[in-house]
Design a protein around this motif. Sequence first.
Motif, PDB file in Angstrom:
ATOM      1  N   ALA A 116      -4.771  -7.037  -3.328  1.00 26.43           N
ATOM      2  CA  ALA A 116      -5.328  -6.753  -2.001  1.00 26.43           C
ATOM      3  C   ALA A 116      -5.624  -8.052  -1.259  1.00 26.43           C
ATOM      4  CB  ALA A 116      -6.595  -5.909  -2.138  1.00 26.43           C
ATOM      5  N   ARG A 134      -4.556   5.668  -4.124  1.00 24.47           N
ATOM      6  CA  ARG A 134      -4.668   5.089  -2.779  1.00 24.47           C
ATOM      7  C   ARG A 134      -6.121   4.758  -2.443  1.00 24.47           C
ATOM      8  NH1 ARG A 134      -1.067   3.008   1.091  1.00 24.47           N
ATOM      9  NH2 ARG A 134      -2.332   2.775   2.937  1.00 24.47           N
ATOM     10  N   TRP A 144      -7.023   1.461  -3.900  1.00 23.30           N
ATOM     11  CA  TRP A 144      -6.400   0.395  -3.130  1.00 23.30           C
ATOM     12  C   TRP A 144      -7.202   0.102  -1.863  1.00 23.30           C
ATOM     13  CZ3 TRP A 144      -3.477  -3.633  -3.086  1.00 23.30           C
ATOM     14  CH2 TRP A 144      -2.872  -4.085  -1.910  1.00 23.30           C
ATOM     15  N   GLU A 145      -7.612   1.156  -1.160  1.00 22.21           N
ATOM     16  CA  GLU A 145      -8.377   0.966   0.070  1.00 22.21           C
ATOM     17  C   GLU A 145      -9.733   0.342  -0.234  1.00 22.21           C
ATOM     18  OE1 GLU A 145      -7.271   1.167   3.014  1.00 22.21           O
ATOM     19  OE2 GLU A 145      -5.344   2.045   2.473  1.00 22.21           O
ATOM     20  N   LEU A 182      -6.671  -4.438  -8.814  1.00 17.75           N
ATOM     21  CA  LEU A 182      -6.048  -4.365  -7.495  1.00 17.75           C
ATOM     22  C   LEU A 182      -6.616  -5.401  -6.526  1.00 17.75           C
ATOM     23  CD1 LEU A 182      -5.976  -0.486  -7.070  1.00 17.75           C
ATOM     24  CD2 LEU A 182      -4.097  -1.969  -7.742  1.00 17.75           C
ATOM     25  N   ILE A 219       1.088   1.821  -6.141  1.00 19.19           N
ATOM     26  CA  ILE A 219      -0.239   2.031  -5.559  1.00 19.19           C
ATOM     27  C   ILE A 219      -0.556   3.519  -5.467  1.00 19.19           C
ATOM     28  CG2 ILE A 219      -1.649   1.722  -3.487  1.00 19.19           C
ATOM     29  CD1 ILE A 219      -1.210  -0.817  -5.180  1.00 19.19           C
ATOM     30  N   GLY A 234       0.801  -1.226   0.000  1.00 21.29           N
ATOM     31  CA  GLY A 234       0.000   0.000   0.000  1.00 21.29           C
ATOM     32  C   GLY A 234       0.828   1.268   0.000  1.00 21.29           C
ATOM     33  N   ARG A 244      -9.184  -3.350  -0.835  1.00 17.99           N
ATOM     34  CA  ARG A 244      -8.979  -4.029   0.447  1.00 17.99           C
ATOM     35  C   ARG A 244     -10.296  -4.211   1.196  1.00 17.99           C
ATOM     36  NH1 ARG A 244      -4.820  -1.361   4.145  1.00 17.99           N
ATOM     37  NH2 ARG A 244      -5.132  -3.305   5.249  1.00 17.99           N
TER      38      ARG A 244
END
Length: 202
Positions: free
Chosen positions: A132, A99, A102-103, A128, A94, A89, A106
């Motif tokens: 993740a 970001r 990415w979150e 992603l 990323i 991360g 996840r």
Amino acid sequence: MVELLRTLLAQAGEHITLVLACMLLFAALDAALGIGAVLPGETGIVLAAITLSDRGELLAAGVLVAALGAFLGDHVGFAVGRGLGARLGDTRLIKRLGRDRWEMARYYVAGRFWVVIIARLLPGIRTLVAAAAGASAVPYSRFATACGLAALLWAGLWVVGGALIGNALFDIVERYTLPAFVVVAAALAVWILARHKRGVRA
């Protein structure tokens, strides 16, 4: 331009093995970590599907090959995520891809089984999701099952959809491209003249 593309696709249709190999490659690259966000493979998948559109058994093979490519590409992301863990991360990749994406990826992989499948189909974060999953505590068996089902769904949508509507889209583009260019050119000319007149008055 459209006619040239049709000719090239017709010639490609004579080399089915190469077309299927390209579908595998397009799907794998599209699914690999971050690559699909930069170079979406769906365009290549759709063009390849158009070359197979007149033979059902080849379309079925195309779906399986594209799904296999997506499955393999997802494993690249999973392996990177498993290797780097939470540090992924904070990488430049990323940060470049976003970001927030990415979150979100996840968040999805931490959800229910079907949520992971849906997340794998969503534009923007799908490349992603595998990374993740690798960076989180998701067991490999759960990831592989969800990834396999999602890859089949994704491949079915793009291969069958591309075969069904691809030629129709070519017809629409061929029919309306010239009128659209004329309208855009006329609007641009009017805009330039209006700006020029304002400049003269000023």
